[in-house]
Scaffold this motif. Structure first.
Motif, PDB file in Angstrom:
ATOM      1  N   TYR A  56       1.087  -1.383  -0.329  1.00 15.26           N
ATOM      2  CA  TYR A  56      -0.104  -0.313  -0.095  1.00 15.26           C
ATOM      3  C   TYR A  56       0.841   1.138  -0.392  1.00 15.26           C
ATOM      4  O   TYR A  56       2.425   1.276   0.420  1.00 15.26           O
ATOM      5  N   GLN A  57       0.027   2.443  -0.663  1.00 12.59           N
ATOM      6  CA  GLN A  57       1.279   3.371  -0.380  1.00 12.59           C
ATOM      7  C   GLN A  57       0.597   3.867   1.406  1.00 12.59           C
ATOM      8  O   GLN A  57      -0.520   4.290   1.343  1.00 12.59           O
ATOM      9  N   VAL A  58       1.761   5.616   1.375  1.00 12.98           N
ATOM     10  CA  VAL A  58       1.078   5.986   2.385  1.00 12.98           C
ATOM     11  C   VAL A  58       1.258   7.622   1.981  1.00 12.98           C
ATOM     12  O   VAL A  58       1.369   8.167   1.075  1.00 12.98           O
ATOM     13  N   TRP A  59       0.177   7.824   2.743  1.00 10.61           N
ATOM     14  CA  TRP A  59       0.097   9.251   2.385  1.00 10.61           C
ATOM     15  C   TRP A  59      -0.403  10.149   3.435  1.00 10.61           C
ATOM     16  O   TRP A  59      -0.261   9.796   4.110  1.00 10.61           O
ATOM     17  N   SER A  73       0.117   8.480   7.686  1.00  8.34           N
ATOM     18  CA  SER A  73      -0.980   7.091   7.110  1.00  8.34           C
ATOM     19  C   SER A  73      -1.273   6.236   5.827  1.00  8.34           C
ATOM     20  O   SER A  73      -0.455   6.792   4.816  1.00  8.34           O
ATOM     21  N   SER A  78      -3.408   5.123   2.900  1.00  9.20           N
ATOM     22  CA  SER A  78      -4.136   5.961   2.439  1.00  9.20           C
ATOM     23  C   SER A  78      -5.892   5.370   2.279  1.00  9.20           C
ATOM     24  O   SER A  78      -5.392   4.321   2.493  1.00  9.20           O
ATOM     25  N   ILE A  79      -5.855   6.609   2.190  1.00  9.05           N
ATOM     26  CA  ILE A  79      -7.966   6.369   2.234  1.00  9.05           C
ATOM     27  C   ILE A  79      -7.854   4.880   1.545  1.00  9.05           C
ATOM     28  O   ILE A  79      -9.019   4.189   2.255  1.00  9.05           O
ATOM     29  N   CYS A  93       8.715   4.074   2.569  1.00 12.16           N
ATOM     30  CA  CYS A  93       8.281   5.533   1.895  1.00 12.16           C
ATOM     31  C   CYS A  93       9.666   5.946   3.370  1.00 12.16           C
ATOM     32  O   CYS A  93      10.625   5.344   3.555  1.00 12.16           O
ATOM     33  N   TRP A 123       7.288   9.056   7.988  1.00 13.50           N
ATOM     34  CA  TRP A 123       5.988   7.865   7.695  1.00 13.50           C
ATOM     35  C   TRP A 123       6.211   6.511   8.163  1.00 13.50           C
ATOM     36  O   TRP A 123       4.773   5.902   7.711  1.00 13.50           O
ATOM     37  N   ALA A 167       2.673   5.087   9.490  1.00 14.87           N
ATOM     38  CA  ALA A 167       1.581   4.246   8.471  1.00 14.87           C
ATOM     39  C   ALA A 167       1.117   3.047   8.809  1.00 14.87           C
ATOM     40  O   ALA A 167       0.183   2.438   9.114  1.00 14.87           O
TER      41      ALA A 167
END
Length: 61
Positions: free
Chosen positions: A6-9, A12, A14-15, A41, A45, A48
């Motif tokens: 997953y990606q960190v935004w 956190s 990502s939604i 990341c 970060w 997350a």
């Protein structure tokens, strides 16, 4: 075993992934299944990952 990437935004997950991990389909899919998470990341970060670990712990018995 599930490999979850997953990606960190903004410190956190990502939604979209956070929403999925709180959904009913995810509960069925992840229940009692080992999970390995992979993210790319910067150091700060990493929080997350801690949030995702908390969400994943809900799937254990």
């Amino acid at each position: 075993m599930i490999i979850l990437t997953y990606q960190v935004w903004f410190l956190s997950p990502s939604i979209p992934i956070a929403s999925f991990l709180q959904s009913e389909p995810a509960k069925k899919l992840f229940k009692d299944t080992p999970v390995v998470t992979i993210i790319g990341c910067r150091g700060m970060w990493l929080m997350a990952q801690e949030k995702v670990k908390t969400l994943l712990k809900k799937f254990k018995r």
